[in-house]
Scaffold this motif. Structure first.
Motif, mmCIF file in Angstrom:
data_model
loop_
_atom_site.group_PDB
_atom_site.id
_atom_site.type_symbol
_atom_site.label_atom_id
_atom_site.label_comp_id
_atom_site.label_asym_id
_atom_site.label_seq_id
_atom_site.Cartn_x
_atom_site.Cartn_y
_atom_site.Cartn_z
ATOM 1 N N VAL A 68 -28.725 24.415 -53.494
ATOM 2 C CA VAL A 68 -29.682 25.045 -52.700
ATOM 3 C C VAL A 68 -29.049 26.640 -52.472
ATOM 4 O O VAL A 68 -29.729 27.689 -52.519
ATOM 5 N N HIS A 69 -27.635 26.758 -52.122
ATOM 6 C CA HIS A 69 -27.122 28.025 -52.076
ATOM 7 C C HIS A 69 -27.290 28.785 -53.164
ATOM 8 O O HIS A 69 -27.692 29.964 -53.186
ATOM 9 N N GLU A 70 -27.214 28.194 -54.371
ATOM 10 C CA GLU A 70 -27.269 29.076 -55.602
ATOM 11 C C GLU A 70 -28.540 29.737 -55.652
ATOM 12 O O GLU A 70 -29.009 30.632 -56.107
ATOM 13 N N ALA A 71 -29.696 28.888 -55.241
ATOM 14 C CA ALA A 71 -31.087 29.270 -55.347
ATOM 15 C C ALA A 71 -31.512 30.199 -54.475
ATOM 16 O O ALA A 71 -32.070 31.232 -54.511
ATOM 17 N N LEU A 72 -30.885 30.254 -53.406
ATOM 18 C CA LEU A 72 -30.930 31.189 -52.211
ATOM 19 C C LEU A 72 -30.371 32.578 -52.712
ATOM 20 O O LEU A 72 -30.927 33.380 -52.593
ATOM 21 N N LEU A 73 -29.283 32.437 -53.057
ATOM 22 C CA LEU A 73 -28.510 33.896 -53.818
ATOM 23 C C LEU A 73 -29.381 34.400 -54.780
ATOM 24 O O LEU A 73 -29.560 35.377 -54.920
ATOM 25 N N GLU A 74 -29.903 33.381 -55.703
ATOM 26 C CA GLU A 74 -30.715 34.145 -56.834
ATOM 27 C C GLU A 74 -32.003 34.526 -56.207
ATOM 28 O O GLU A 74 -32.471 35.763 -56.712
ATOM 29 N N HIS A 75 -32.626 34.082 -55.344
ATOM 30 C CA HIS A 75 -33.659 34.870 -54.384
ATOM 31 C C HIS A 75 -33.474 36.028 -53.664
ATOM 32 O O HIS A 75 -34.196 36.639 -53.622
ATOM 33 N N GLY A 76 -32.248 35.887 -53.391
ATOM 34 C CA GLY A 76 -32.010 37.105 -52.308
ATOM 35 C C GLY A 76 -32.160 36.539 -50.880
ATOM 36 O O GLY A 76 -33.297 36.097 -50.694
ATOM 37 N N LEU A 77 -30.953 36.620 -50.065
ATOM 38 C CA LEU A 77 -31.121 36.306 -48.635
ATOM 39 C C LEU A 77 -32.040 36.801 -47.907
ATOM 40 O O LEU A 77 -32.561 36.597 -46.858
ATOM 41 N N GLY A 78 -32.423 38.220 -48.336
ATOM 42 C CA GLY A 78 -33.347 38.905 -47.471
ATOM 43 C C GLY A 78 -34.940 38.585 -47.619
ATOM 44 O O GLY A 78 -35.414 39.028 -46.604
ATOM 45 N N HIS A 79 -35.097 37.697 -48.268
ATOM 46 C CA HIS A 79 -36.499 37.131 -48.469
ATOM 47 C C HIS A 79 -36.611 35.922 -47.648
ATOM 48 O O HIS A 79 -35.696 35.238 -47.525
ATOM 49 N N GLY A 80 -37.715 35.720 -47.117
ATOM 50 C CA GLY A 80 -37.928 34.586 -46.693
ATOM 51 C C GLY A 80 -38.025 33.290 -47.192
ATOM 52 O O GLY A 80 -38.580 33.260 -48.436
ATOM 53 N N VAL A 81 -37.900 32.059 -46.805
ATOM 54 C CA VAL A 81 -38.076 30.937 -47.416
ATOM 55 C C VAL A 81 -38.600 29.787 -46.547
ATOM 56 O O VAL A 81 -37.899 29.696 -45.263
ATOM 57 N N ILE A 82 -39.285 28.828 -47.158
ATOM 58 C CA ILE A 82 -39.592 27.726 -46.316
ATOM 59 C C ILE A 82 -38.883 26.346 -47.292
ATOM 60 O O ILE A 82 -38.772 26.338 -48.590
ATOM 61 N N LEU A 83 -37.822 26.015 -46.776
ATOM 62 C CA LEU A 83 -36.956 24.840 -47.270
ATOM 63 C C LEU A 83 -37.666 23.428 -47.095
ATOM 64 O O LEU A 83 -38.012 23.007 -45.886
ATOM 65 N N ASP A 84 -37.987 22.758 -48.251
ATOM 66 C CA ASP A 84 -39.077 21.468 -47.859
ATOM 67 C C ASP A 84 -37.799 20.402 -48.508
ATOM 68 O O ASP A 84 -37.645 20.351 -49.673
ATOM 69 N N GLY A 85 -37.413 19.458 -47.587
ATOM 70 C CA GLY A 85 -36.593 18.292 -47.805
ATOM 71 C C GLY A 85 -35.295 18.437 -47.884
ATOM 72 O O GLY A 85 -34.370 17.974 -48.229
ATOM 73 N N PHE A 86 -35.122 19.696 -47.480
ATOM 74 C CA PHE A 86 -33.656 20.207 -46.967
ATOM 75 C C PHE A 86 -33.435 20.660 -45.758
ATOM 76 O O PHE A 86 -34.510 21.695 -45.634
ATOM 77 N N PRO A 87 -32.657 20.691 -45.001
ATOM 78 C CA PRO A 87 -31.532 19.625 -45.045
ATOM 79 C C PRO A 87 -32.112 18.350 -44.582
ATOM 80 O O PRO A 87 -32.806 18.210 -43.946
ATOM 81 N N ARG A 88 -31.136 17.294 -45.308
ATOM 82 C CA ARG A 88 -31.613 15.923 -45.018
ATOM 83 C C ARG A 88 -30.486 15.250 -44.261
ATOM 84 O O ARG A 88 -30.537 13.964 -44.024
ATOM 85 N N THR A 89 -29.329 15.896 -43.843
ATOM 86 C CA THR A 89 -28.132 15.024 -43.305
ATOM 87 C C THR A 89 -27.688 16.320 -42.457
ATOM 88 O O THR A 89 -27.816 17.473 -42.546
ATOM 89 N N LEU A 90 -26.802 15.746 -41.444
ATOM 90 C CA LEU A 90 -26.511 16.782 -40.579
ATOM 91 C C LEU A 90 -25.362 17.575 -41.434
ATOM 92 O O LEU A 90 -25.337 18.988 -40.914
ATOM 93 N N GLU A 91 -24.542 17.274 -42.288
ATOM 94 C CA GLU A 91 -23.557 17.929 -42.980
ATOM 95 C C GLU A 91 -24.446 19.177 -44.059
ATOM 96 O O GLU A 91 -24.113 20.131 -43.704
ATOM 97 N N GLN A 92 -25.585 18.679 -44.356
ATOM 98 C CA GLN A 92 -26.359 19.869 -44.907
ATOM 99 C C GLN A 92 -26.773 20.910 -43.952
ATOM 100 O O GLN A 92 -26.865 22.047 -44.327
ATOM 101 N N ALA A 93 -27.380 20.444 -43.059
ATOM 102 C CA ALA A 93 -27.835 21.451 -41.685
ATOM 103 C C ALA A 93 -26.748 22.436 -41.439
ATOM 104 O O ALA A 93 -27.052 23.695 -41.453
ATOM 105 N N ARG A 94 -25.571 21.873 -41.232
ATOM 106 C CA ARG A 94 -24.271 22.608 -40.813
ATOM 107 C C ARG A 94 -24.189 23.580 -41.986
ATOM 108 O O ARG A 94 -23.829 24.763 -41.811
ATOM 109 N N ALA A 95 -24.130 23.133 -43.235
ATOM 110 C CA ALA A 95 -23.750 23.938 -44.343
ATOM 111 C C ALA A 95 -24.786 25.166 -44.350
ATOM 112 O O ALA A 95 -24.464 26.407 -44.805
ATOM 113 N N LEU A 96 -26.086 24.622 -44.423
ATOM 114 C CA LEU A 96 -27.259 25.658 -44.382
ATOM 115 C C LEU A 96 -26.863 26.968 -43.238
ATOM 116 O O LEU A 96 -27.011 28.153 -43.610
#
Ligand code: AMP
Length: 219
Positions: A68-96
C-alpha cells in the motif's frame, strides 16, 4: 481527502468504493484487487497472497503495508484516495497513520458498512466476478448475462475464497482482527456507520450524505 472503507467480506466495500471514487475523482485502492492482480500476473507476491487468501486468512501486515505504501507513493500523497479493504488490522491502521503523518496528512473519514451475517453469507454465495475486469455481479445479473460480463464480455467465475468453509474463516478473521479497527477510528472521531443491508443505490446515497457532512465541516 483520505477515506477508508471498512466492513466484512460481502459488505459492499468494493462496489461502493468504485462508485464513490469515480464521483469524487479519488483513486480507488483495493488491497484485495491488488493481490488478485498480482496473482493473475503470477508474481511472487501473487503466489504468496493466494496461499493466505484461499485459506481465508490475511496476508501478513508487513507485506500488505509495504504494498500500500508503494502504491500511495506512486500515486502521489497529495491526491485523495479511497482505501478499500485496508486497513484490516490495528497494526495496519497505525502504519497507515504513520505514512500519512509523514506527509502532514490524516484519515478524514472512515466509513463502516455494517451488514448482518446472514446477508453477508448469502451475498458471498451468490457473488460472481469477471475474470477480466473484476466487475462483481449478484446471482440474478450473472444469470441474465449467461455467465459473461456485460461490461467487457469476459468470463464470470466465483471467487475461490467465496466457498462456504473459507467464508466462515474470513468472517472469524474479520471479527477478531478487523472489527477493532472500527473502534480505532471511532476513538479518533472520524467514523461514520452506514447501514449496508440495503440496496446498492440506497447505500451510495447514505455514503454521499456522510461525505457531504465531512466536506461541509472541513470547508
Ligand atoms: P477482499 O477482496 O478485500 O475480500 O480480499 C481478498 C483477500 O486478500 C483477503 O481475504 C486477504 O487474504 C487478502 N487481503 C486483502 N486486503 C488485505 C489486508 N488489508 N490485509 C491482509 N490481507 C488482505
Amino acid at each position: 481527502m483520505y477515506i477508508v472503507l471498512l466492513g466484512a467480506p460481502g459488505s459492499g466495500k468494493g462496489t461502493q468504493g468504485k462508485i464513490v471514487a469515480e464521483r469524487l475523482g479519488l483513486l480507488h485502492l483495493s488491497t484485495g484487487d491488488m493481490f488478485r492482480a498480482a496473482e493473475r500476473e503470477g508474481t511472487p507476491l501473487g503466489r504468496l497472497a493466494k496461499e493466505y487468501k484461499d485459506r481465508g486468512q490475511l496476508v501478513p501486515d508487513s507485506i500488505t503495508v509495504a504494498m500500500v505504501h508503494e502504491a500511495l507513493l506512486e500515486h502521489g500523497l497529495g491526491h485523495g484516495v479511497i482505501l478499500d479493504g485496508f486497513p484490516r488490522t490495528l497494526e495496519q491502521a497505525r502504519a497507515l497513520d504513520a505514512i500519512l503523518a509523514g506527509d502532514g496528512r490524516k484519515i478524514d473519514l472512515a466509513l463502516y458498512l455494517s451488514v448482518a451475517d446472514a446477508v453477508l453469507v448469502e451475498r458471498l454465495a451468490q457473488r460472481w466476478q469477471c475474470t477480466n475486469c473484476g466487475t462483481v455481479f449478484g446471482l440474478g445479473n450473472a444469470a441474465e448475462t449467461a455467465g459473461t460480463c456485460s461490461r467487457c464480455g469476459g468470463q464470470l467465475s466465483q471467487r475461490s475464497d467465496d466457498r462456504p468453509d473459507v467464508v466462515r474463516e474470513r468472517l472469524e478473521v474479520y471479527y477478531r482482527d478487523t472489527l477493532p479497527v472500527v473502534d480505532y477510528y471511532r476513538d479518533r472521531g472520524v467514523l461514520r456507520e452506514i447501514d449496508g443491508n440495503r440496496a446498492v443505490t440506497e447505500v451510495t446515497r447514505a455514503i454521499c450524505a456522510a461525505l457531504e457532512g465531512v466536506l461541509a465541516t472541513s470547508a
